[in-house]
Design a protein around this motif. Sequence first.
Motif, mmCIF file in Angstrom:
data_model
loop_
_atom_site.group_PDB
_atom_site.id
_atom_site.type_symbol
_atom_site.label_atom_id
_atom_site.label_comp_id
_atom_site.label_asym_id
_atom_site.label_seq_id
_atom_site.Cartn_x
_atom_site.Cartn_y
_atom_site.Cartn_z
ATOM 1 N N LEU A 333 34.775 32.122 46.688
ATOM 2 C CA LEU A 333 35.727 33.089 46.141
ATOM 3 C C LEU A 333 35.369 33.397 44.687
ATOM 4 C CD1 LEU A 333 38.452 34.585 46.853
ATOM 5 C CD2 LEU A 333 39.589 32.753 45.612
ATOM 6 N N SER A 334 35.259 34.675 44.358
ATOM 7 C CA SER A 334 34.894 35.090 43.000
ATOM 8 C C SER A 334 35.760 36.261 42.567
ATOM 9 C CB SER A 334 33.420 35.513 42.938
ATOM 10 O OG SER A 334 32.582 34.460 43.356
ATOM 11 N N LYS A 335 35.991 36.337 41.259
ATOM 12 C CA LYS A 335 36.752 37.452 40.704
ATOM 13 C C LYS A 335 36.187 37.814 39.338
ATOM 14 C CE LYS A 335 39.804 40.601 40.107
ATOM 15 N NZ LYS A 335 39.677 41.868 40.854
ATOM 16 N N SER A 336 35.868 39.094 39.168
ATOM 17 C CA SER A 336 35.343 39.585 37.885
ATOM 18 C C SER A 336 36.067 40.868 37.507
ATOM 19 C CB SER A 336 33.844 39.866 37.985
ATOM 20 O OG SER A 336 33.144 38.708 38.358
ATOM 21 N N TYR A 337 36.119 41.111 36.203
ATOM 22 C CA TYR A 337 36.567 42.405 35.687
ATOM 23 C C TYR A 337 35.393 42.966 34.885
ATOM 24 C CZ TYR A 337 41.349 41.055 36.943
ATOM 25 O OH TYR A 337 42.468 40.681 37.645
ATOM 26 N N GLY A 338 34.643 43.875 35.517
ATOM 27 C CA GLY A 338 33.421 44.381 34.876
ATOM 28 C C GLY A 338 32.413 43.254 34.717
ATOM 29 N N PHE A 343 36.272 33.696 37.574
ATOM 30 C CA PHE A 343 35.799 32.481 38.249
ATOM 31 C C PHE A 343 34.815 32.889 39.329
ATOM 32 C CE2 PHE A 343 40.178 33.347 39.876
ATOM 33 C CZ PHE A 343 39.852 33.828 41.134
ATOM 34 N N LYS A 344 33.990 31.925 39.747
ATOM 35 C CA LYS A 344 32.916 32.236 40.693
ATOM 36 C C LYS A 344 32.744 31.091 41.683
ATOM 37 C CE LYS A 344 28.158 33.913 40.735
ATOM 38 N NZ LYS A 344 26.928 34.124 39.943
ATOM 39 N N ASP A 345 32.510 31.456 42.955
ATOM 40 C CA ASP A 345 32.190 30.487 44.026
ATOM 41 C C ASP A 345 33.215 29.350 44.121
ATOM 42 O OD1 ASP A 345 29.924 31.970 44.564
ATOM 43 O OD2 ASP A 345 28.680 30.816 43.182
ATOM 44 N N VAL A 346 34.483 29.718 44.182
ATOM 45 C CA VAL A 346 35.540 28.704 44.279
ATOM 46 C C VAL A 346 35.646 28.204 45.721
ATOM 47 C CG1 VAL A 346 38.009 28.236 44.002
ATOM 48 C CG2 VAL A 346 36.827 29.718 42.365
ATOM 49 N N GLU A 347 35.528 26.881 45.876
ATOM 50 C CA GLU A 347 35.694 26.235 47.187
ATOM 51 C C GLU A 347 36.978 25.409 47.120
ATOM 52 O OE1 GLU A 347 33.439 26.363 49.836
ATOM 53 O OE2 GLU A 347 32.191 27.800 48.736
ATOM 54 N N MET A 348 37.957 25.752 47.949
ATOM 55 C CA MET A 348 39.258 25.088 47.858
ATOM 56 C C MET A 348 39.876 24.947 49.244
ATOM 57 S SD MET A 348 42.599 26.526 45.791
ATOM 58 C CE MET A 348 41.839 26.396 44.188
ATOM 59 N N THR A 349 40.357 23.755 49.549
ATOM 60 C CA THR A 349 41.085 23.536 50.801
ATOM 61 C C THR A 349 42.374 22.796 50.479
ATOM 62 O OG1 THR A 349 39.022 23.390 52.069
ATOM 63 C CG2 THR A 349 41.017 22.503 53.103
ATOM 64 N N PRO A 378 42.136 42.701 44.488
ATOM 65 C CA PRO A 378 40.922 42.507 45.305
ATOM 66 C C PRO A 378 40.066 41.367 44.761
ATOM 67 C CG PRO A 378 40.680 44.420 43.865
ATOM 68 C CD PRO A 378 42.084 43.927 43.682
ATOM 69 N N TYR A 379 39.225 40.792 45.601
ATOM 70 C CA TYR A 379 38.350 39.684 45.204
ATOM 71 C C TYR A 379 37.105 39.690 46.093
ATOM 72 C CZ TYR A 379 40.912 37.775 49.207
ATOM 73 O OH TYR A 379 41.472 37.608 50.440
ATOM 74 N N GLU A 380 36.137 38.861 45.745
ATOM 75 C CA GLU A 380 34.920 38.707 46.557
ATOM 76 C C GLU A 380 34.918 37.323 47.172
ATOM 77 O OE1 GLU A 380 31.647 39.426 43.984
ATOM 78 O OE2 GLU A 380 32.195 41.521 43.605
ATOM 79 N N GLY A 381 34.318 37.196 48.366
ATOM 80 C CA GLY A 381 34.306 35.915 49.059
ATOM 81 C C GLY A 381 35.400 35.868 50.110
ATOM 82 N N THR A 382 35.715 34.655 50.558
ATOM 83 C CA THR A 382 36.682 34.488 51.651
ATOM 84 C C THR A 382 37.901 33.702 51.185
ATOM 85 O OG1 THR A 382 34.816 34.377 53.183
ATOM 86 C CG2 THR A 382 36.943 33.668 54.031
ATOM 87 N N LEU A 383 39.083 34.218 51.521
ATOM 88 C CA LEU A 383 40.336 33.509 51.260
ATOM 89 C C LEU A 383 41.183 33.622 52.533
ATOM 90 C CD1 LEU A 383 42.535 33.679 48.058
ATOM 91 C CD2 LEU A 383 43.541 33.500 50.309
ATOM 92 N N THR A 384 41.466 32.472 53.146
ATOM 93 C CA THR A 384 42.194 32.454 54.415
ATOM 94 C C THR A 384 43.519 31.726 54.269
ATOM 95 O OG1 THR A 384 40.054 32.319 55.533
ATOM 96 C CG2 THR A 384 42.009 31.886 56.872
#
Length: 647
Positions: A333-338, A343-349, A378-384
């Motif tokens: 999971l990643s989130k950027s503004y420009g 944050f980048k490549d968040v792995e969370m369970t 919006p974000y990049e990666g997977t969030l379930t």
Amino acid sequence: MVSIEKVKVEFGATKLFDNISFVVNNKEKIALVGKNGAGKSTLLKIIAGQQQPTSGVVACPKDFTIGYLPQVMVISDSCTVREETEKAFSDIKKISEKLEEYKRELETRTDYESESYHKLIEKYTHENEHFLLNGGNNYYAEMERTLTGLGFLRTDFDRPTSEFSGGWRMRIELAKLLLRNPDLLLLDEPTNHLDIESIQWLENFLASRANAVILVSHDRAFINNVTDRTIELSCGTMYDYKVKYDQYVELRKERREQQLRAYENQQKEIAETEEFIERFRYKATKAVQVQSRIKQLNKIERIEIDEEDNSMLRLKFPPAPHSGSYPVITKNLSKSYGDHVVFKDVEMTIERGQKVAFVGKNGEGKSTLVKCIMNEIPYEGTLTLGHNVIIGYFAQNQAQLLDENLTVFETIDYIAQGDIRTKIRDILGAFMFGGEAVEKKVKVLSGGERSRLAMIRLLLQPVNLLILDEPTNHLDMRSKDVLKAAIKDFDGTVIVVSHDREFLDGLVEKVYEFGGGKVKEHLGGIYEFLEKKKIENLNELNRQTKQDNTPKTKEEAPKKSESKLSYEEQKEQNKKIKRLEKQIAGFEEQIEKLEEELAQLEEKLSTPEGAADTSLYESHGQLKKKIDDTMQEWEACNEELENLKQQ
């Protein structure tokens, strides 16, 4: 130091408090406590000279300085962080300009034997001592240390203040206040805009470097770590306890029990007297006794007690509807503004029933990740989200979504279900909506009151994933205890974004740390996380020291780090540890003696005779420098000792 004498405040016919008298001594750290509306902020304003009491006085010595940080203040946006903070040193800059002026005059004059020339030298010497006494040579380094301690990066220093949120601009004002080093600091809820690391830095600053402090805060851990005296405002009067907050709580319980017994006895006496008057009012033979009893009744000074204490009221969330085993799972999971990576490549369970904390400095992405979970951005990666996840979300803007035309009672009555409806007034009372306050319209409530009302609504809705973003900012300690107990008993999943260590302690079992574009998982509670953070920082420092000071080939470095110490090396290390521990104890003893000397010297300087003695200023500057130097040596030894213990 400061004497508050018989201070009284009335608003119209309403008395806020009366006959408030106490003395604030040098270096004293005082917690000012009491229910919302008891007059804590008003008393701080009176001491700061920003509000006049109805009667009474606040007396302090000549040239005594007071620094005041209110909860809300008007902040200008016309310069950079550095320029705004440097305003704290306006007095030092004026002295510096005066010294330059004297120096230029001394260089141009040739009447070395004249009286005026000697007077000029005296003026220069006096101002220079004053300049050194106020830290004139190292104010810039002190400014950097304070700003970084409060969470600013060095790259922030030249950014315009207009780019920062209100919370960060309040930090600039706090920095300016601390750098002015007033004789008395008045702080009204200073931790509301700080993260955990900044709060810890402020704790250390206030405990070790500040002069006298009066502090209003709902952060129990903070006031316990800073203060050693507790003054309570209650029922228009004050109670002074020479103890920390936790001890005050116990003593207050005892006082309230005594108060209740005295109140009950007095009520019984009043009832018996009134009954006698009614029975014999019209009997001529009892006229004298009746008049005597009436006078006696009028003379009784009525005992007031606090409103009913609901701190032990237990609230419960409705049972959580069953959800999937893993309510939240993220992958890459990643989130950027420009170009700015939040944050980048968040792995969370997060498992069903877990209670976790999101911590880290402000602006590192905690609320952003919450918005991703809420599917608001919006974000990049997977969030379930797991099966049948029902989210209950509390954020500051939730308070703005309340129906302004409803009363406080109606707002809760419309959503309460089942048996809980019979306890609405108790619940509102626990969150400071007692008595007539329940009939107030939402539109007349303050921001803090609206936040508390939004929190109560959340307490009553059937959800299985609670997300709370800074839920304690507007709650007093009693309300926080009620909320914490309710969350602990909640059988669903909880994510708490908070900087309140006391609130998180015993509540969460996992901590996610946000910082530098990464999110790290730490198993365990908040204090385990903070302890682990200290160790990690020391290890990082140790590794950095080894890299900087010991040139090795790539092959040699891993071998050395992997090998264990031999018996002889271990023996030598133990000797070093004992030597350092002895040195540290010696420094601590030395610092204690020096601080005693400094206190005695400052006592002399506070007298008119002492203030006129310029040699005392020189001694004061030398003593402070000696304390600072010894403190640096003490810190270096402590650092070396910790590094040795980690090997």
